[in-house]
Design a protein around this motif. Structure first.
Motif, PDB file in Angstrom:
ATOM      1  N   HIS A   6       4.260   9.177  -1.952  1.00 22.40           N
ATOM      2  CA  HIS A   6       3.737   8.263  -1.114  1.00 22.40           C
ATOM      3  C   HIS A   6       3.033   7.357  -2.376  1.00 22.40           C
ATOM      4  O   HIS A   6       1.959   7.981  -2.546  1.00 22.40           O
ATOM      5  N   HIS A   8       2.185   3.207  -3.660  1.00 27.31           N
ATOM      6  CA  HIS A   8       2.534   1.730  -3.722  1.00 27.31           C
ATOM      7  C   HIS A   8       2.658   0.869  -4.838  1.00 27.31           C
ATOM      8  O   HIS A   8       1.806   1.173  -5.740  1.00 27.31           O
ATOM      9  N   HIS A  43       3.630  -0.991   1.699  1.00 23.27           N
ATOM     10  CA  HIS A  43       3.114  -0.973   2.986  1.00 23.27           C
ATOM     11  C   HIS A  43       3.958  -1.904   3.854  1.00 23.27           C
ATOM     12  O   HIS A  43       3.904  -3.182   3.329  1.00 23.27           O
ATOM     13  N   GLU A  84       6.390   2.601   3.804  1.00 25.12           N
ATOM     14  CA  GLU A  84       5.412   3.086   4.751  1.00 25.12           C
ATOM     15  C   GLU A  84       5.324   2.092   6.037  1.00 25.12           C
ATOM     16  O   GLU A  84       4.745   1.099   5.688  1.00 25.12           O
ATOM     17  N   ASP A 236      -0.724   8.762  -2.235  1.00 26.14           N
ATOM     18  CA  ASP A 236      -0.989   7.523  -1.721  1.00 26.14           C
ATOM     19  C   ASP A 236      -1.589   6.429  -2.748  1.00 26.14           C
ATOM     20  O   ASP A 236      -2.595   5.516  -2.617  1.00 26.14           O
ATOM     21  N   HIS A 238      -2.262   3.661  -5.075  1.00 31.68           N
ATOM     22  CA  HIS A 238      -2.404   2.258  -4.945  1.00 31.68           C
ATOM     23  C   HIS A 238      -2.426   1.401  -6.425  1.00 31.68           C
ATOM     24  O   HIS A 238      -2.256   0.193  -6.727  1.00 31.68           O
TER      25      HIS A 238
END
Ligand SMILES: [Zn+2]
Ligand SMILES: [Zn+2]
Length: 276
Positions: A6, A8, A43, A84, A236, A238
Protein backbone atom coordinates in the motif's frame (compact mmCIF):
# COMPACT_ATOMS: atom_id res chain seq x y z
CA UNK A 1 10.85 -11.72 2.51
CA UNK A 2 8.56 -8.79 3.22
CA UNK A 3 6.48 -6.65 0.90
CA UNK A 4 4.79 -3.28 1.08
CA UNK A 5 1.35 -3.52 -0.52
CA UNK A 6 0.00 0.00 0.00
CA UNK A 7 2.07 2.89 -1.36
CA UNK A 8 1.12 6.20 -2.98
CA UNK A 9 3.12 8.02 -5.63
CA UNK A 10 2.99 11.69 -6.56
CA UNK A 11 0.07 10.87 -8.87
CA UNK A 12 -2.23 10.23 -5.91
CA UNK A 13 -5.09 12.72 -5.80
CA UNK A 14 -4.65 13.34 -2.07
CA UNK A 15 -1.03 14.50 -2.37
CA UNK A 16 -0.41 18.21 -3.07
CA UNK A 17 1.72 18.99 -6.14
CA UNK A 18 5.43 18.71 -5.40
CA UNK A 19 4.94 16.85 -2.08
CA UNK A 20 4.91 13.24 -3.21
CA UNK A 21 7.53 10.85 -4.57
CA UNK A 22 8.02 9.69 -8.12
CA UNK A 23 7.68 6.00 -8.97
CA UNK A 24 11.48 5.89 -9.34
CA UNK A 25 12.05 7.46 -5.93
CA UNK A 26 9.73 4.86 -4.40
CA UNK A 27 11.63 2.05 -6.16
CA UNK A 28 15.01 3.39 -5.01
CA UNK A 29 13.76 3.61 -1.43
CA UNK A 30 12.33 0.08 -1.60
CA UNK A 31 15.63 -1.39 -2.82
CA UNK A 32 17.62 0.57 -0.27
CA UNK A 33 15.35 -0.72 2.51
CA UNK A 34 15.73 -4.31 1.35
CA UNK A 35 12.28 -4.86 -0.19
CA UNK A 36 11.94 -7.21 -3.15
CA UNK A 37 8.35 -6.36 -4.05
CA UNK A 38 6.09 -3.31 -3.69
CA UNK A 39 2.61 -2.39 -4.88
CA UNK A 40 2.00 1.18 -6.01
CA UNK A 41 -1.62 1.88 -5.17
CA UNK A 42 -2.60 5.46 -5.93
CA UNK A 43 -5.83 6.90 -4.61
CA UNK A 44 -8.96 7.01 -6.65
CA UNK A 45 -11.95 7.95 -4.48
CA UNK A 46 -14.33 7.25 -7.29
CA UNK A 47 -17.27 9.35 -6.11
CA UNK A 48 -14.93 12.26 -5.34
CA UNK A 49 -13.49 12.09 -8.83
CA UNK A 50 -16.94 12.12 -10.43
CA UNK A 51 -18.26 14.93 -8.24
CA UNK A 52 -15.13 17.01 -8.78
CA UNK A 53 -13.79 16.95 -5.21
CA UNK A 54 -10.58 15.22 -6.34
CA UNK A 55 -8.45 15.62 -9.44
CA UNK A 56 -8.72 12.71 -11.83
CA UNK A 57 -5.99 10.17 -11.23
CA UNK A 58 -3.67 9.88 -14.23
CA UNK A 59 -3.72 6.08 -14.23
CA UNK A 60 -2.07 5.84 -17.64
CA UNK A 61 0.73 8.08 -16.31
CA UNK A 62 1.39 5.88 -13.27
CA UNK A 63 1.30 2.79 -15.45
CA UNK A 64 3.79 4.31 -17.91
CA UNK A 65 6.21 5.08 -15.06
CA UNK A 66 5.79 1.59 -13.61
CA UNK A 67 6.50 -0.08 -16.95
CA UNK A 68 9.71 1.98 -17.25
CA UNK A 69 10.69 1.18 -13.67
CA UNK A 70 10.05 -2.53 -14.20
CA UNK A 71 12.65 -2.52 -16.98
CA UNK A 72 15.08 -0.39 -14.99
CA UNK A 73 14.88 -2.47 -11.78
CA UNK A 74 14.39 -5.90 -13.37
CA UNK A 75 15.80 -8.67 -11.17
CA UNK A 76 16.03 -6.34 -8.19
CA UNK A 77 12.47 -5.24 -7.51
CA UNK A 78 9.06 -6.55 -8.46
CA UNK A 79 6.65 -3.63 -8.94
CA UNK A 80 2.93 -4.31 -8.82
CA UNK A 81 0.55 -1.95 -10.57
CA UNK A 82 -2.23 -1.38 -8.07
CA UNK A 83 -4.91 1.11 -7.19
CA UNK A 84 -6.76 2.12 -4.04
CA UNK A 85 -10.41 2.67 -4.90
CA UNK A 86 -12.47 4.51 -2.33
CA UNK A 87 -16.29 4.23 -2.17
CA UNK A 88 -16.52 1.76 -5.05
CA UNK A 89 -20.00 0.67 -3.90
CA UNK A 90 -21.27 4.24 -4.46
CA UNK A 91 -20.52 3.86 -8.17
CA UNK A 92 -20.08 0.13 -8.76
CA UNK A 93 -20.43 0.25 -12.55
CA UNK A 94 -17.84 2.99 -12.95
CA UNK A 95 -15.50 1.26 -10.49
CA UNK A 96 -15.71 -2.06 -12.32
CA UNK A 97 -15.22 -0.35 -15.67
CA UNK A 98 -12.07 1.31 -14.38
CA UNK A 99 -10.68 -1.89 -12.84
CA UNK A 100 -11.28 -3.83 -16.08
CA UNK A 101 -9.80 -1.12 -18.26
CA UNK A 102 -6.27 -1.33 -16.84
CA UNK A 103 -3.92 -4.24 -16.18
CA UNK A 104 -3.94 -4.02 -12.42
CA UNK A 105 -2.14 -6.64 -10.37
CA UNK A 106 -3.92 -5.66 -7.23
CA UNK A 107 -6.92 -3.55 -6.16
CA UNK A 108 -7.42 -2.11 -2.68
CA UNK A 109 -11.01 -1.46 -1.58
CA UNK A 110 -11.40 1.40 0.89
CA UNK A 111 -14.10 3.20 2.82
CA UNK A 112 -12.93 6.79 3.37
CA UNK A 113 -16.41 8.28 3.64
CA UNK A 114 -20.06 7.31 3.73
CA UNK A 115 -22.81 8.59 1.41
CA UNK A 116 -23.23 12.35 1.48
CA UNK A 117 -20.53 12.94 4.14
CA UNK A 118 -16.93 14.12 3.82
CA UNK A 119 -13.89 11.88 4.24
CA UNK A 120 -13.50 11.02 7.95
CA UNK A 121 -10.12 12.79 7.81
CA UNK A 122 -11.90 16.07 6.98
CA UNK A 123 -14.71 15.98 9.55
CA UNK A 124 -14.64 18.29 12.56
CA UNK A 125 -15.25 15.47 15.04
CA UNK A 126 -14.57 17.62 18.09
CA UNK A 127 -17.66 19.67 17.25
CA UNK A 128 -19.95 16.71 16.58
CA UNK A 129 -22.35 15.22 19.14
CA UNK A 130 -21.95 11.69 20.49
CA UNK A 131 -25.13 10.71 18.68
CA UNK A 132 -23.86 12.05 15.35
CA UNK A 133 -20.54 10.25 15.71
CA UNK A 134 -22.14 6.95 16.69
CA UNK A 135 -24.59 7.16 13.78
CA UNK A 136 -21.68 7.83 11.46
CA UNK A 137 -19.79 4.81 12.81
CA UNK A 138 -22.84 2.57 12.26
CA UNK A 139 -23.13 3.89 8.70
CA UNK A 140 -19.46 3.20 8.17
CA UNK A 141 -19.82 -0.43 9.26
CA UNK A 142 -22.92 -0.81 7.06
CA UNK A 143 -21.29 0.66 3.96
CA UNK A 144 -18.20 -1.52 4.41
CA UNK A 145 -20.56 -4.51 4.18
CA UNK A 146 -21.92 -3.05 0.93
CA UNK A 147 -18.37 -2.81 -0.39
CA UNK A 148 -17.81 -6.48 0.44
CA UNK A 149 -21.10 -7.51 -1.15
CA UNK A 150 -19.87 -5.81 -4.33
CA UNK A 151 -16.57 -7.60 -3.81
CA UNK A 152 -14.73 -6.73 -7.04
CA UNK A 153 -11.35 -6.04 -5.40
CA UNK A 154 -8.38 -7.79 -3.79
CA UNK A 155 -7.91 -6.51 -0.26
CA UNK A 156 -10.02 -4.67 2.30
CA UNK A 157 -8.04 -1.68 3.56
CA UNK A 158 -7.63 -0.14 7.02
CA UNK A 159 -10.95 -1.38 8.45
CA UNK A 160 -10.71 0.85 11.54
CA UNK A 161 -10.08 4.04 9.51
CA UNK A 162 -12.53 6.40 11.32
CA UNK A 163 -11.19 5.24 14.68
CA UNK A 164 -7.94 7.08 13.94
CA UNK A 165 -9.80 10.39 13.60
CA UNK A 166 -11.98 9.69 16.62
CA UNK A 167 -8.80 9.20 18.62
CA UNK A 168 -7.23 12.40 17.28
CA UNK A 169 -10.40 14.24 18.35
CA UNK A 170 -10.30 12.60 21.81
CA UNK A 171 -13.61 10.81 21.14
CA UNK A 172 -12.42 7.21 20.77
CA UNK A 173 -14.06 6.05 24.03
CA UNK A 174 -17.43 6.38 22.24
CA UNK A 175 -16.53 3.37 20.13
CA UNK A 176 -14.45 1.49 22.72
CA UNK A 177 -12.70 -0.57 20.08
CA UNK A 178 -10.83 -2.67 22.64
CA UNK A 179 -14.05 -4.00 24.17
CA UNK A 180 -16.51 -3.86 21.28
CA UNK A 181 -14.25 -4.30 18.24
CA UNK A 182 -15.12 -7.96 17.76
CA UNK A 183 -18.85 -7.27 17.77
CA UNK A 184 -18.52 -4.38 15.31
CA UNK A 185 -16.36 -6.29 12.84
CA UNK A 186 -17.54 -9.91 13.08
CA UNK A 187 -19.83 -9.76 10.04
CA UNK A 188 -17.26 -7.81 8.03
CA UNK A 189 -14.44 -10.27 8.72
CA UNK A 190 -16.71 -13.24 7.97
CA UNK A 191 -17.85 -11.65 4.71
CA UNK A 192 -14.28 -10.94 3.63
CA UNK A 193 -13.33 -14.59 4.25
CA UNK A 194 -16.40 -15.82 2.36
CA UNK A 195 -15.66 -13.51 -0.60
CA UNK A 196 -11.97 -14.41 -0.84
CA UNK A 197 -11.02 -10.79 -0.16
CA UNK A 198 -7.82 -10.47 1.89
CA UNK A 199 -7.54 -8.31 5.00
CA UNK A 200 -5.03 -5.49 4.97
CA UNK A 201 -2.98 -4.74 8.05
CA UNK A 202 -2.16 -1.07 7.57
CA UNK A 203 0.87 0.06 9.55
CA UNK A 204 0.30 3.84 9.24
CA UNK A 205 -1.29 4.03 12.70
CA UNK A 206 2.00 3.05 14.30
CA UNK A 207 3.78 6.14 13.00
CA UNK A 208 0.84 8.54 13.18
CA UNK A 209 0.17 8.49 16.91
CA UNK A 210 -2.60 5.90 16.93
CA UNK A 211 -0.25 3.41 18.60
CA UNK A 212 -1.73 0.43 16.73
CA UNK A 213 -2.09 -1.01 13.27
CA UNK A 214 -5.42 -0.77 11.41
CA UNK A 215 -6.99 -3.12 12.42
CA UNK A 216 -5.49 -3.64 15.89
CA UNK A 217 -3.90 -6.86 17.13
CA UNK A 218 -7.07 -8.19 18.75
CA UNK A 219 -9.06 -7.88 15.52
CA UNK A 220 -6.26 -9.62 13.61
CA UNK A 221 -6.44 -12.44 16.19
CA UNK A 222 -10.22 -12.55 15.79
CA UNK A 223 -9.86 -12.79 11.99
CA UNK A 224 -7.63 -15.84 12.53
CA UNK A 225 -10.11 -17.38 14.97
CA UNK A 226 -12.86 -16.96 12.34
CA UNK A 227 -10.72 -18.90 9.86
CA UNK A 228 -9.13 -15.95 8.01
CA UNK A 229 -5.76 -16.62 6.42
CA UNK A 230 -5.30 -14.00 3.71
CA UNK A 231 -3.43 -10.95 4.94
CA UNK A 232 -1.59 -8.17 3.14
CA UNK A 233 0.59 -5.60 4.88
CA UNK A 234 0.88 -2.00 3.69
CA UNK A 235 2.53 1.14 5.02
CA UNK A 236 0.13 3.55 3.27
CA UNK A 237 3.24 5.68 2.63
CA UNK A 238 2.53 8.97 0.87
CA UNK A 239 6.26 9.62 0.54
CA UNK A 240 9.34 7.43 -0.07
CA UNK A 241 10.58 8.15 3.45
CA UNK A 242 7.68 6.13 4.95
CA UNK A 243 7.84 3.26 2.48
CA UNK A 244 8.12 -0.04 4.30
CA UNK A 245 7.60 1.51 7.74
CA UNK A 246 6.91 -1.16 10.42
CA UNK A 247 6.30 -3.86 7.79
CA UNK A 248 8.93 -6.26 9.13
CA UNK A 249 7.73 -5.85 12.71
CA UNK A 250 4.14 -6.45 11.60
CA UNK A 251 5.11 -9.62 9.71
CA UNK A 252 6.78 -10.82 12.93
CA UNK A 253 3.63 -10.01 14.87
CA UNK A 254 1.52 -12.00 12.41
CA UNK A 255 3.88 -14.93 12.77
CA UNK A 256 3.57 -14.78 16.54
CA UNK A 257 -0.23 -14.85 16.14
CA UNK A 258 0.06 -18.07 14.16
CA UNK A 259 -0.09 -16.79 10.56
CA UNK A 260 2.40 -18.67 8.42
CA UNK A 261 1.71 -16.86 5.16
CA UNK A 262 1.38 -13.40 3.67
CA UNK A 263 -0.83 -12.96 0.61
CA UNK A 264 0.76 -11.69 -2.60
CA UNK A 265 -0.94 -10.86 -5.90
CA UNK A 266 -0.28 -11.04 -9.58
CA UNK A 267 -2.85 -10.17 -12.28
CA UNK A 268 -5.33 -9.75 -9.41
CA UNK A 269 -4.90 -13.37 -8.35
CA UNK A 270 -3.79 -14.11 -4.79
CA UNK A 271 -1.08 -16.56 -3.80
CA UNK A 272 0.50 -17.35 -0.48
CA UNK A 273 4.07 -16.57 0.55
CA UNK A 274 5.54 -18.19 3.64
CA UNK A 275 6.66 -15.68 6.26
CA UNK A 276 10.31 -16.51 6.89
ZN1 LIG B 1 -7.05 4.71 2.33
ZN1 LIG C 1 -3.87 4.81 1.00
Amino acid sequence: MVFDYHIHSQYSGDIPAGKGSTVNELCEAAIQKGFREIAITDHCDIDGVYYGAFPKLDIAGVYRDIVKARAQYAGRLNILFGIEIGQAWHMPKEAKFLIDRFEFDYVIGSVHSVRGILDFADLKMREMSDGELLALWEKYIGEMKELLDWGYFSTLAHITYPYRYLKFAGRESLIDLEKKGRAYFEDILKKAIEKGVSLEVNTSGLRQGLGQTLPNTDLIKFYKELGGEMITIGSDAHHARNLGADIRETAELLKSLGFQYITRYQDRKPYMQKID
